[in-house]
Design a protein around this motif. Sequence first.
Motif, PDB file in Angstrom:
ATOM      1  N   SER A   1       0.820  -1.221   0.000  1.00 22.29           N
ATOM      2  CA  SER A   1       0.000   0.000   0.000  1.00 22.29           C
ATOM      3  C   SER A   1       0.848   1.263   0.000  1.00 22.29           C
ATOM      4  O   SER A   1       0.446   2.301  -0.528  1.00 22.29           O
ATOM      5  CB  SER A   1      -0.928   0.000   1.212  1.00 22.29           C
ATOM      6  OG  SER A   1      -1.788  -1.116   1.208  1.00 22.29           O
ATOM      7  N   LEU A   2       2.040   1.189   0.580  1.00 27.59           N
ATOM      8  CA  LEU A   2       2.891   2.376   0.700  1.00 27.59           C
ATOM      9  C   LEU A   2       3.858   2.546  -0.468  1.00 27.59           C
ATOM     10  O   LEU A   2       4.661   3.489  -0.470  1.00 27.59           O
ATOM     11  CB  LEU A   2       3.691   2.312   2.015  1.00 27.59           C
ATOM     12  CG  LEU A   2       2.876   2.430   3.313  1.00 27.59           C
ATOM     13  CD1 LEU A   2       3.796   2.289   4.518  1.00 27.59           C
ATOM     14  CD2 LEU A   2       2.131   3.758   3.372  1.00 27.59           C
ATOM     15  N   GLU A   3       3.792   1.671  -1.474  1.00 24.11           N
ATOM     16  CA  GLU A   3       4.715   1.754  -2.609  1.00 24.11           C
ATOM     17  C   GLU A   3       4.704   3.114  -3.320  1.00 24.11           C
ATOM     18  O   GLU A   3       5.764   3.635  -3.684  1.00 24.11           O
ATOM     19  CB  GLU A   3       4.409   0.640  -3.612  1.00 24.11           C
ATOM     20  CG  GLU A   3       4.928  -0.722  -3.166  1.00 24.11           C
ATOM     21  CD  GLU A   3       4.606  -1.803  -4.179  1.00 24.11           C
ATOM     22  OE1 GLU A   3       3.901  -1.491  -5.181  1.00 24.11           O
ATOM     23  OE2 GLU A   3       5.040  -2.950  -3.978  1.00 24.11           O
ATOM     24  N   PRO A   4       3.528   3.766  -3.491  1.00 26.47           N
ATOM     25  CA  PRO A   4       3.543   5.066  -4.201  1.00 26.47           C
ATOM     26  C   PRO A   4       4.346   6.160  -3.495  1.00 26.47           C
ATOM     27  O   PRO A   4       4.779   7.110  -4.152  1.00 26.47           O
ATOM     28  CB  PRO A   4       2.046   5.439  -4.265  1.00 26.47           C
ATOM     29  CG  PRO A   4       1.326   4.136  -4.151  1.00 26.47           C
ATOM     30  CD  PRO A   4       2.157   3.296  -3.240  1.00 26.47           C
ATOM     31  N   VAL A   5       4.532   6.040  -2.189  1.00 27.19           N
ATOM     32  CA  VAL A   5       5.262   7.082  -1.449  1.00 27.19           C
ATOM     33  C   VAL A   5       6.489   6.503  -0.739  1.00 27.19           C
ATOM     34  O   VAL A   5       7.004   7.098   0.215  1.00 27.19           O
ATOM     35  CB  VAL A   5       4.333   7.772  -0.427  1.00 27.19           C
ATOM     36  CG1 VAL A   5       3.261   8.589  -1.131  1.00 27.19           C
ATOM     37  CG2 VAL A   5       3.708   6.736   0.520  1.00 27.19           C
ATOM     38  N   ALA A   6       6.955   5.358  -1.211  1.00 28.87           N
ATOM     39  CA  ALA A   6       8.040   4.648  -0.515  1.00 28.87           C
ATOM     40  C   ALA A   6       9.335   5.447  -0.472  1.00 28.87           C
ATOM     41  O   ALA A   6      10.165   5.227   0.425  1.00 28.87           O
ATOM     42  CB  ALA A   6       8.282   3.291  -1.182  1.00 28.87           C
ATOM     43  N   ARG A   7       9.540   6.379  -1.403  1.00 26.17           N
ATOM     44  CA  ARG A   7      10.787   7.137  -1.451  1.00 26.17           C
ATOM     45  C   ARG A   7      10.805   8.338  -0.490  1.00 26.17           C
ATOM     46  O   ARG A   7      11.833   8.995  -0.347  1.00 26.17           O
ATOM     47  CB  ARG A   7      11.054   7.625  -2.881  1.00 26.17           C
ATOM     48  CG  ARG A   7      11.328   6.488  -3.859  1.00 26.17           C
ATOM     49  CD  ARG A   7      11.629   7.034  -5.250  1.00 26.17           C
ATOM     50  NE  ARG A   7      11.927   5.966  -6.178  1.00 26.17           N
ATOM     51  CZ  ARG A   7      13.128   5.407  -6.329  1.00 26.17           C
ATOM     52  NH1 ARG A   7      14.149   5.854  -5.605  1.00 26.17           N
ATOM     53  NH2 ARG A   7      13.318   4.432  -7.193  1.00 26.17           N
TER      54      ARG A   7
END
Length: 429
Positions: A281-287
């Motif tokens: 779920s957090l992949e879009p803001v992982a950076r």
Amino acid sequence: MQVKRFFAADMRIAMKMIRDELGADAVITGNRRVAGGVELTAVLDYPMEAVAPKQPNPALEAELRKTQTRIANAHAELSAPHTEPARDRQLLDEKPAASAKPAVAPAAAMTASALDSRAVEAMQSELQGLRELIEVQLGSLAWGHEQNRRPQQAGLWRRLQRLGLPADLSRGLLEKVAAISDQRQAWRMLLAHLAQSIKVTKHEPLEEGGVIALVGPAGAGKTTTLAKLAARHVLKHGAQSIALASMDNYRIGAQEQLKTLGRILNVPVIQIDPSQPLSKSLEPVARKRLILLDTAGLPAGDPMMRLQLQALADRGVRSKNYLVLAATSQSQVLKAAWHHYRPCGLAGCILTKLDEAGTLGDVLGLTISQHLPIAYLADGPRIPEDLQLPRTHQLVSRAVSLQSEESPSEETMADMFSGLYNGSSRRAG
């Protein structure tokens, strides 16, 4: 001889009524549960005159302890499964058909079972009443003994009670200053030990970055605290390194509230599905350097609560979960919150609503007893001004400033000692 019955909502109130009217030498000859509370029968076998206070009776106290042990054993026996009625029914079933009346035997067995169940319930109720009676008497004995034997310690007990600290914590603090004869110095040292007992996070969580999740019961102030944390980070590091996320799919307006905050701070906001792995779920803001995650305050028995806790325990994310505790909450509410959210792994806690609290004793007692580091203090509605890093001595000073103006009554102190003794006996068992 004077004999009188007393009716009250519970055992402690009834005992106070007896002490007030008949004095401490009245003898309890009967107790039973009645509609709306309890009924005690008390006897005073000499005229009511001014009598010098008696010293605590060690023999009586020892006998009361033995009685409480016997009551505990009886409770254990009554709690064990009853096999007699089942065995009787089995014997009836095995008899030849000619020797038993088909409709009557099962009915008789059911009647016997119902009578046995009612008898057990009556015994349990009577034993519980007797247990409460003994606890009240033991509390009075223990408090009277403390006042007579160590008056200085008794005075410190009263001052700690005014702070609202739990009895177990108070006892541990008093043991550390037992050798100090000057009461003022003992009180200063006691507060110093209290400050040392409070744990705070070694480094500010926002500076460490990563995924920070706020968990806790509904109404604790999670979303408001998240807004303060987000604004604090943006003011110091800018909006490009932070993202907001929410698991709260249940509270009306929760998503819009977070989206509004995101627009004001110019930071991205994503919605989390607790049924999916948190890492996915957090992949879009992982950076992003920092991700602040809001959660829903759900009842302990809610199936979605379990899914939420499992998602927060995702090892692929290693989120740091902080329990948000309102300083206005009662002790039992605070303990229940810690118990419910402990499975997800707690890195520490955030204390909110300090500006509304009447005492800090309960919340400080929980953080100390559970070795829960305090990360932030929230003491007002302003964002982000009313968010502070904790300072142990300042917390203790604030607790002292909020102490009750009235000295606790004798009944209050006796009740506290009763709970202290009862807790010790349960741990020993």
